[in-house]
Design a protein around this motif. Structure first.
Motif: not given
Ligand code: CO8
Length: 258
Positions: A63, A65, A67, A109, A141
């Motif tokens: 999901a 990098a 965050i 990512g 990336m």
């Molecule tokens: N980072 C950290 N933790 C995450 C991430 C993430 N990207 N995605 C999910 N998690 C964690 C949640 O915080 C949650 O943890 P906790 O139970 O401790 O609160 C757990 O995973 C489960 O997630 P959700 O409860 O949110 O699950 P849902 O089914 O409701 O939603 C989603 C799933 C849609 C995937 C949602 O979690 C989401 O939107 N995630 C973030 C997606 C995102 O914005 N990704 C982009 C990140 S920035 C990035 O990638 C920059 C790239 C730059 C280069 C990368 C090089 C590696």
């Protein structure tokens, strides 16, 4: 090296690397990226490995990098530390073919990691996206570069500006993935594609990988010249003689990477 965030299994000439941070949807943190780079380098150096498959869980390939790891970083830290500069080169250095087997979310990512593999096979549950805009940042990336080359400007702009997710059917239609299969069949399909590749001469598979990737880095004329010269050079191999002889003799080739 003992890994904590990935699982590596080597069997039948294929290295299967499973991203394994189930509590964080396989979010890519420093540890995971470091372990992945290490495992891929090991696979590159292991003579038994002829193809690599990277996968995640049924719910998430990755999901994005992590965050939580990035949220407090300052501009000075990420700029001077050149955040996410080394990880792509570690993956792109691998000369053996790498297949991404994607199920569930491949976001940020995660989508970029999948795009750094040589091709993507996904399940019908896959969702691709570059949602960084929702976090006040942007792709870092390859999401604004590789994605644009893979699916075209209009769709890449749409994905990067709105942060919307693309489902498996649209991903296949757009050329982001090579095959879509039912979720239950994903690993069977990816491993069987890897097994097919593992049967070939590794000299040829590496040459093909280099030539196709070259098409993104050079002009058509230069790319065609590079392709033709590599094609010519393969006539210096025993595997070319074996491959053509096997065809003429109506038998399966026995490649020896020579
Ligand atoms: N980072 C950290 N933790 C995450 C991430 C993430 N990207 N995605 C999910 N998690 C964690 C949640 O915080 C949650 O943890 P906790 O139970 O401790 O609160 C757990 O995973 C489960 O997630 P959700 O409860 O949110 O699950 P849902 O089914 O409701 O939603 C989603 C799933 C849609 C995937 C949602 O979690 C989401 O939107 N995630 C973030 C997606 C995102 O914005 N990704 C982009 C990140 S920035 C990035 O990638 C920059 C790239 C730059 C280069 C990368 C090089 C590696």
């Amino acid at each position: 090296m003992a890994y904590e965030t990935i699982i590596v299994e080597v069997a039948d000439h294929v290295a299967l690397v499973t991203l394994n941070r189930p509590d964080a949807m396989n979010a890519l943190n420093d540890q995971l990226l470091g372990e992945l780079a290490h495992a891929l380098q090991e696979a590159q150096e292991n003579d038994k490995v002829r193809c690599i498959v990277i996968t995640g869980s049924e719910k998430a390939f990755a999901a994005g990098a992590d965050i939580k790891m990035m949220s407090e970083k300052t501009f000075t830290e990420v700029f001077l530390g050149d955040l996410f500069a080394d990880e792509p080169s570690a993956i792109l250095r691998i000369r053996k073919p790498i297949i991404a087997a994607v199920s569930g979310y491949a976001l940020g990512g995660g989508c970029e990691l999948a795009m750094m593999c040589d091709f993507i096979i996904c399940s019908d549950t896959a969702k691709f996206g570059q949602p960084e805009i929702n976090l006040g940042v942007m792709a870092g990336m390859g999401g604004s570069q590789r994605l644009t080359r893979f699916i075209g400007k209009s769709k890449a702009m749409d994905m990067n500006l709105t942060g919307r997710f693309m489902d498996a059917e649209e991903a296949e239609r757009s050329g982001l993935v090579s095959r879509v299969v039912p979720a239950k069949k994903l690993m069977e399909e990816a491993m069987s594609a890897a097994a097919k590749i593992a049967e070939k001469s590794m000299i040829t598979t590496m040459a093909v990988k280099e030539a196709v990737n070259r098409s993104y880095e050079t002009t058509l004329a230069e790319g065609l010249l590079f392709e033709r010269r590599v094609f010519h050079s393969l006539f210096a191999t025993e595997d070319q003689k074996e491959g053509m002889a096997a065809f003429i003799e109506k038998r399966e080739p026995q490649f020896r990477d020579k």
